[in-house]
Design a protein around this motif. Structure first.
Motif, short mmCIF file in Angstrom:
data_model
loop_
_atom_site.label_atom_id
_atom_site.label_comp_id
_atom_site.label_asym_id
_atom_site.label_seq_id
_atom_site.Cartn_x
_atom_site.Cartn_y
_atom_site.Cartn_z
N GLY A 150 0.77 -1.24 0.00
CA GLY A 150 0.00 0.00 0.00
C GLY A 150 0.80 1.29 0.00
N ASP A 155 5.41 8.74 0.94
CA ASP A 155 4.94 8.29 2.26
C ASP A 155 6.12 8.26 3.23
OD1 ASP A 155 2.60 7.84 0.91
OD2 ASP A 155 2.44 5.70 1.44
N SER A 215 -0.36 3.25 5.48
CA SER A 215 -0.67 2.86 4.10
C SER A 215 -0.09 1.47 3.80
CB SER A 215 -0.11 3.90 3.12
OG SER A 215 1.25 4.19 3.39
N SER A 216 0.95 1.06 4.54
CA SER A 216 1.52 -0.27 4.39
C SER A 216 2.21 -0.63 5.70
CB SER A 216 2.53 -0.31 3.25
OG SER A 216 3.72 0.37 3.63
N VAL A 278 0.90 8.22 4.73
CA VAL A 278 0.77 9.19 3.65
C VAL A 278 1.07 10.59 4.21
CG1 VAL A 278 -0.84 10.19 1.96
CG2 VAL A 278 -0.96 7.75 2.52
#
Ligand code: ADP
Ligand code: MG
Length: 328
Positions: A150, A155, A215-216, A278
């Motif tokens: 993701g 990021d 996001s990941s 992010v």
């Protein structure tokens, strides 16, 4: 004592009366399989890991630590997915029935299970060289699992805790470190590092807090660079790391700086989380983790240069960490 008495005595635990457990476990240990209730708006997250004596832990590791660690490494995977931990199964291969060992092992296992409200719902018991396989299960709200894939360019990269302690602990136990490089490391710090190796803390609480911003995510089991390279590969990005920003414990601060950096970059077994946020969520994210601000640190940023990890001087950093089939 036979197989069935052993299971009855050490692994047939009462279902805790927490609402999740009493609702979700319909049939636990004692039938041909466990029966578990899942909710319609949630997805099952499942992960399995094996620990083999002499490979994943030194042969003389205390049984309590083995019990703890076997579950901790699996809980760490659930944490990395942003999942709530719920159930686990235990496949245990033992060379013999040693009740002192079993008592300590099940104590270490149960203490961690209780801490995170995990229920042991089944398993298998066999005879052979010592090995422990745990399958941990948990759940996420539909579509909310945090994947490795993701992250995007820009990021910010964060880690929980401090890195390299467990690898230093292993080096101390195996006496593989040049004594000149650890001259001012006192006993208390040495035992801190061994504890980090033997009793890792799965970051489920932190995971809960970061889940809506990450996001990941991946857990650091094989070393920062190696695990970061899995993340950049899955996300089709690169990464830039500020080595001086990597959080280090007092122990790592006291040893030879070059060794300390190498352990922090490539040492395995820390079971900290590596995750990305992010950029435009960062302010909000930082406010939400105020209570954890000492234990969550930004160490870099995702870049567009696919699969390449660099330091702030643009020097490329080659991932090296543990790989079972690659001893280089
Ligand atoms: P089966 O032959 O049907 O596989 P087993 O005799 O292996 O059944 O196991 C009997 C019950 O004990 C099952 O519910 C199984 O999940 C449980 N069990 C066996 N070993 C363990 C273990 N190490 N930890 C927890 N539960 C176990
Ligand atoms: Mg069986």
């Amino acid at each position: 004592m036979g197989e069935f008495d052993l299971i009855e005595k050490y692994f047939s635990w009462d279902i805790t009366d927490s609402p999740t457990q009493s609702f979700s476990v319909s049939k636990s240990v004692g039938d041909d399989a466990a029966v578990l209730n899942t909710a319609l708006n949630q997805q099952l997250v499942t992960s399995v890991d094996t620990l083999i004596s002499g490979v994943h832990f030194p042969e003389d590791t205390p049984a309590e630590a083995i019990g703890h660690k076997a579950l901790a490494v699996n809980l760490s995977d659930l944490a990395a997915m942003g999942a709530q931990a719920a159930w686990f199964t235990l496949a245990l291969t033992l060379p013999e029935i040693d009740e002192t060992w079993l008592k300590d092992f099940s104590r270490g296992l149960k203490a961690l299970a209780d801490k995170f409200n995990m229920q042991l719902v089944g398993g298998d018991t066999t005879r052979g060289p010592l090995s422990i396989t745990i399958n941990a299960m948990g759940f996420v709200d539909n579509g909310k699992a945090i994947l490795r894939s993701g992250a995007s360019e820009g990021d910010k990269i964060y880690v929980t805790g401090t890195l390299g302690d467990a690898a230093l602990g292993l080096g101390l136990i195996q006496d593989t470190i040049d004594h000149k490089k650890i001259l001012i490391l006192d006993e208390a710090l040495k035992s801190f590092c061994k504890k980090r190796l033997n009793f890792p803390t799965p970051r489920l609480i932190e995971s809960n807090h970061i889940a809506s911003y990450a996001s990941s995510c991946i857990d650091i089991s094989d070393g920062l660079l190696q695990d970061l390279s899995h993340l950049t590969k899955a996300s089709q990005t690169g990464a830039s790391i500020d080595i001086s920003a990597i959080p280090k414990s007092q122990a790592l601060e006291k040893i030879d700086p070059a060794l300390s950096t190498s352990l922090a970059l490539s040492g395995g077994d820390d079971y900290e989380l590596l995750f990305t946020v992010v950029e435009h969520h960062e302010t909000e994210f930082l406010q939400s983790i105020e209570d954890f601000s000492d234990s969550i640190h930004c160490i870099g940023v995702m870049t567009e240069e696919k699969h390449i990890i660099r330091d702030t001087q643009m020097k490329s950093l080659t991932p090296s960490g543990y790989d079972h089939f690659n001893d280089e």
